[in-house]
Design a protein around this motif. Sequence first.
Motif, mmCIF file in Angstrom:
data_model
loop_
_atom_site.group_PDB
_atom_site.id
_atom_site.type_symbol
_atom_site.label_atom_id
_atom_site.label_comp_id
_atom_site.label_asym_id
_atom_site.label_seq_id
_atom_site.Cartn_x
_atom_site.Cartn_y
_atom_site.Cartn_z
ATOM 1 N N ARG A 77 0.808 -1.212 0.000
ATOM 2 C CA ARG A 77 0.000 0.000 0.000
ATOM 3 C C ARG A 77 0.850 1.275 0.000
ATOM 4 O O ARG A 77 0.488 2.285 0.594
ATOM 5 N N TYR A 126 -2.167 10.425 0.516
ATOM 6 C CA TYR A 126 -2.784 9.107 0.577
ATOM 7 C C TYR A 126 -4.077 9.111 -0.245
ATOM 8 O O TYR A 126 -4.863 10.063 -0.195
ATOM 9 N N HIS A 164 -7.672 2.999 -1.990
ATOM 10 C CA HIS A 164 -7.527 1.878 -2.920
ATOM 11 C C HIS A 164 -8.076 0.632 -2.250
ATOM 12 O O HIS A 164 -7.586 0.216 -1.194
ATOM 13 N N TYR A 215 -3.784 4.384 0.726
ATOM 14 C CA TYR A 215 -2.622 3.923 -0.047
ATOM 15 C C TYR A 215 -1.776 5.154 -0.329
ATOM 16 O O TYR A 215 -2.255 6.121 -0.918
ATOM 17 N N HIS A 224 0.264 7.449 -2.319
ATOM 18 C CA HIS A 224 0.432 7.540 -3.766
ATOM 19 C C HIS A 224 1.903 7.764 -4.110
ATOM 20 O O HIS A 224 2.380 8.891 -4.185
ATOM 21 N N HIS A 258 4.640 3.634 -8.154
ATOM 22 C CA HIS A 258 3.596 2.603 -8.141
ATOM 23 C C HIS A 258 2.519 2.905 -9.176
ATOM 24 O O HIS A 258 1.615 2.085 -9.362
#
Length: 365
Positions: A63, A156, A159, A164, A166, A170
Amino acid sequence: MRVTSVAAYVPRGGPPPGETALLPLDVHEVMDDGIRLRGLSVIDARGGRVLGETSRLRSDPARGGGPLAAPAADASARAFALTNVAWSARRLLDVVEAELDRVLPPLRIWLGSHGSGSQRWGGGHYRVPASTYSTLAETHPVDPLGEVHLGSGRVYLEHHGAPYLHVPGHNTAIVTHEVAHHVCRHVADFRLNRLRPADQQTNRRTSVEEGTCDYLAAAMLGDPDIYGWHRCKVPVTDPRRRCLSARWTMADFRGGPGVDPHADGSIWACALWDARAHADRAGRPGAAVDGMLLHGLARLGEQEHHDRDPDVLRIRRGYGNVLSAMLEASTDAALIDHVERVMAGRGIRPGWSNAQAQEAARRWS
């Protein structure tokens, strides 16, 4: 050289991040702070032992890790970012190099850039050396061939019902968009950086380049809403969302100083995506439009120029000029007719400047 499996997000025809999977990747070297592949190095700028063991090539995304995560989870997220970026970047580069039958100059990608201590950067950019930088000054020399810098994540997102962090590494869309700038620099060379001193290039992007990079990201994801994950609160109808399914035309073009080239670039990206999404009308797969674009960029890059005349640079900003290069580079009559029709529907015509197209589109609307 050896092919091994690495962890990465795989686009499944939807917005990022996608689904985690173990994917084959030809890894040349595994280092403590990164990995090397053919023509590509991906390194964590924060240093430390991020990889080391081969098993770390198959880490969980955790995450996004980050300051609120346990140390083990943050370490896993950092390792995953390295493999996800490597797989995503090499995927686009492989497509480009196979289509054009040429090898692009090597690319270095730094993760965790422009952040120290509690300060974290959540963005990404492609940099070539310049005398000055408009934002985020460089503390180390930039490779004259170009580099991608990705931050360590700052906000954040939700998700699957939970927070999660960011992390740009990713987000396959961000990675692919920035790597696409490397393609533009060394294939089309929109700003004619090859004519500038190696340490005095320009990082100012034109709208046609930003739109091209968004389109290539969408082509790799197989979905037009490339930034729908981290910009989910921005309406699809807002240019800042940069969703390629929007109906932007040259009547929406703004141009001029102070205008965000990403927003104007969405017009070009949307037109390309429209052509790709409906390529079956010409009896062709969507990837045929990708190839047509890449060969058009190559044709543009092969044009001989001995100085950076303002008129030359202005012409190279025009969507109509790039469209002309695409049409001239293709011998597929059905595809040529299809692309030209779709572009005309957006107000983009071969050889027209952006100003001409803008004026005509607003007159007709």
